[in-house]
Design an enzyme around this catalytic site. Structure first.
Site, PDB file in Angstrom:
ATOM      1  N   SER A   2     -21.521  87.909  16.285  1.00 27.16           N
ATOM      2  CA  SER A   2     -22.649  86.811  15.475  1.00 27.16           C
ATOM      3  C   SER A   2     -23.863  85.962  16.268  1.00 27.16           C
ATOM      4  CB  SER A   2     -22.022  86.611  14.740  1.00 27.16           C
ATOM      5  OG  SER A   2     -22.733  86.456  13.170  1.00 27.16           O
ATOM      6  N   ASP A  30     -33.422  87.389  27.737  1.00 27.56           N
ATOM      7  CA  ASP A  30     -34.228  87.706  27.446  1.00 27.56           C
ATOM      8  C   ASP A  30     -34.931  87.002  27.973  1.00 27.56           C
ATOM      9  OD1 ASP A  30     -33.126  90.153  25.837  1.00 27.56           O
ATOM     10  OD2 ASP A  30     -34.089  90.176  24.454  1.00 27.56           O
ATOM     11  N   LYS A  61     -21.922  92.054  16.359  1.00 23.42           N
ATOM     12  CA  LYS A  61     -22.208  91.668  14.738  1.00 23.42           C
ATOM     13  C   LYS A  61     -23.501  90.828  14.965  1.00 23.42           C
ATOM     14  CE  LYS A  61     -21.271  90.694  11.182  1.00 23.42           C
ATOM     15  NZ  LYS A  61     -22.729  89.540  10.198  1.00 23.42           N
TER      16      LYS A  61
END
Length: 439
Positions: A288, A299, A313
């Site tokens: 999560s 990224d 998740k």
């Protein structure tokens, strides 16, 4: 850091009951109005007639009398829980507990759990809790609670059975991969105080920051711990079990059916480490909010992600009160990383994978005493740059030297290579990045 703090507060999810969580990610609590009242022709009359027929049959024919309230509640639970593993109906007690645990203190065992294959699956134990101290591990399955089988129970029912007053006892029967028989663990419930961050120095110039829970105070707590490290000397790099060190750009976007509620969160300027290298450790217990941060760092090329694939998740749950003391929690959106990747059921692939290994000391090489090197050969050429042996100084302990696998870390643990091999490898990786970047 304020916008990022909002992101982490959204991303954390709420801890459920006795120190166990339902890995639910973003939880927004709001009374969400229906966007448009259903018209008469939109109502599924045929299906509603079927529902009423089943309701009447059960009331009339079931072996024991059942109240209308109980039947309707069961129907609602089934409707919501059938959507996905994270959606649920909360009755008065469950809703009360959901709200009470936001204080950061609660009684229980300290496990983040999920339902999988009919058993309770341990996503991750929380640091310094009864479950953590008893040896519960990420990837374990809880098969029995006090000799009562878990199979057939809902996740919420299993969680409720693991709750209890601090000081009370509970027995968990654990199924663990590569274990030839079930493990029976005796635990004593305790008040769970969630400490979101803690730190220590691994070597001179190289710090370690551990984030055990994403709470509303995470940014403040992590910065406090980072400040403690920096007071011990200049940091040349940091090993991070996940946090928010991005100078600029997107952190996460949230997209659902309601386009008006789609949101994008951005980092604000202020890289606390001033570009120093970061290695982020993840594994199957990183879920999560942890995956959001790992994805953002990956990224943006701000950190190297190392370890094993994360949990996956990537959905957003919303709490919607349906009365003064009951509510439903349903999935309303998905997370996306800055590059547009969905985390859901995919997880974050680390840049560098660490395979699970078991380390033990090898016997010394018997030929080392007689094996010759160039310097031992008769008539060999001298090194023109040879200098007199340097007198040992404090610099001999500088972080540029190889990691001593037998050295004690600041917390007193012996032999890092044996006690935490992934951390040992991460430290070597961090040192290499620091050297190549000139820090």
């Amino acid at each position: 850091m304020s916008k990022l703090n909002i992101t982490l507060a959204l991303a954390t999810g709420l801890l459920v009951g006795a120190g166990l969580t339902l890995t639910q990610g973003v939880l927004a609590q709001r009374a969400k109005p229906v966007s448009a009242q259903a018209s008469a022709e939109d109502l599924p009359y045929k299906d509603m007639r079927t529902f009423v027929e089943v309701l009447n049959r059960v009331k009339a024919e079931y072996v024991e009398p059942v109240s209308d309230d109980k039947l309707i509640e069961n129907a609602i639970r089934g409707m919501i829980s059938g959507l996905d593993p994270h959606s649920a109906y909360m009755d008065k007690e469950e809703f009360k507990e959901m709200n009470s645990v936001t204080s950061g203190k609660f009684g229980g065992l300290g496990i983040e759990v999920q339902m999988k294959d009919g058993l309770v699956f341990v996503v991750s134990p929380i640091d310094d809790t009864p479950a953590f101290k008893a040896g519960v591990k990420s990837g374990d399955y809880i098969a029995k609670i006090n000799d009562e089988p878990v199979r057939g129970l809902s996740l919420q029912e299993a969680v409720t059975k693991m709750r209890g007053e601090p000081g009370s006892k509970v027995v968990l029967t654990i199924l663990r991969q590569n274990s030839d028989k079930p493990l029976v663990l005796n635990l004593v419930r305790d008040e769970i105080k969630v400490a979101s961050a803690k730190s220590r120095m691994l070597e001179k110039g190289y710090g370690y920051l551990r984030l055990s829970q994403f709470t509303g105070t995470l940014s403040k707590d992590a910065l406090t711990e980072l400040g403690k490290l920096q007071k011990k000397g200049e940091l040349r790099g940091l090993i991070l079990d996940l946090h928010d060190f991005i100078e600029k750009g997107t952190i996460v976007s949230i997209k659902g059916r309601d386009v008006a509620e789609n949101r994008v969160f951005f980092a604000t300027a202020g890289d606390v480490l001033s570009g120093k290298p970061i290695v982020v450790l993840v594994n199957g217990g990183s879920a999560s909010a942890a995956e959001i941060v790992a994805g953002a760092l990956q990224d943006s090329h701000r950190a190297v992600i190392a370890g094993t694939k994360t949990f996956g998740k990537g959905s957003v749950q919303t709490i919607m009160p349906i009365s003064t003391d009951t509510a439903i929690k349903i999935t309303t959106a998905r997370y996306y990383t800055p590059s547009g990747r969905s985390i859901q059921a995919e997880g974050i692939e680390p840049d560098i994978k660490f395979s699970p290994v078991k380390i033990s000391k090898a016997d010394s090489d018997p030929f080392d005493a007689v094996r010759e090197k160039e310097a031992d050969l008769k008539g060999r050429l001298d090194n023109p740059n040879a200098k007199a042996p340097a007198i040992a100084t404090d610099k001999s302990k500088d972080a540029d030297t190889p990691v001593d696998p037998n050295a004690k870390s600041e917390d007193g643990k012996d032999n890092l290579v044996e006690s935490d091999y992934e951390l040992y490898e991460a430290l070597n990786l961090l040192k290499g990045l620091s050297i190549t970047k000139g820090y």
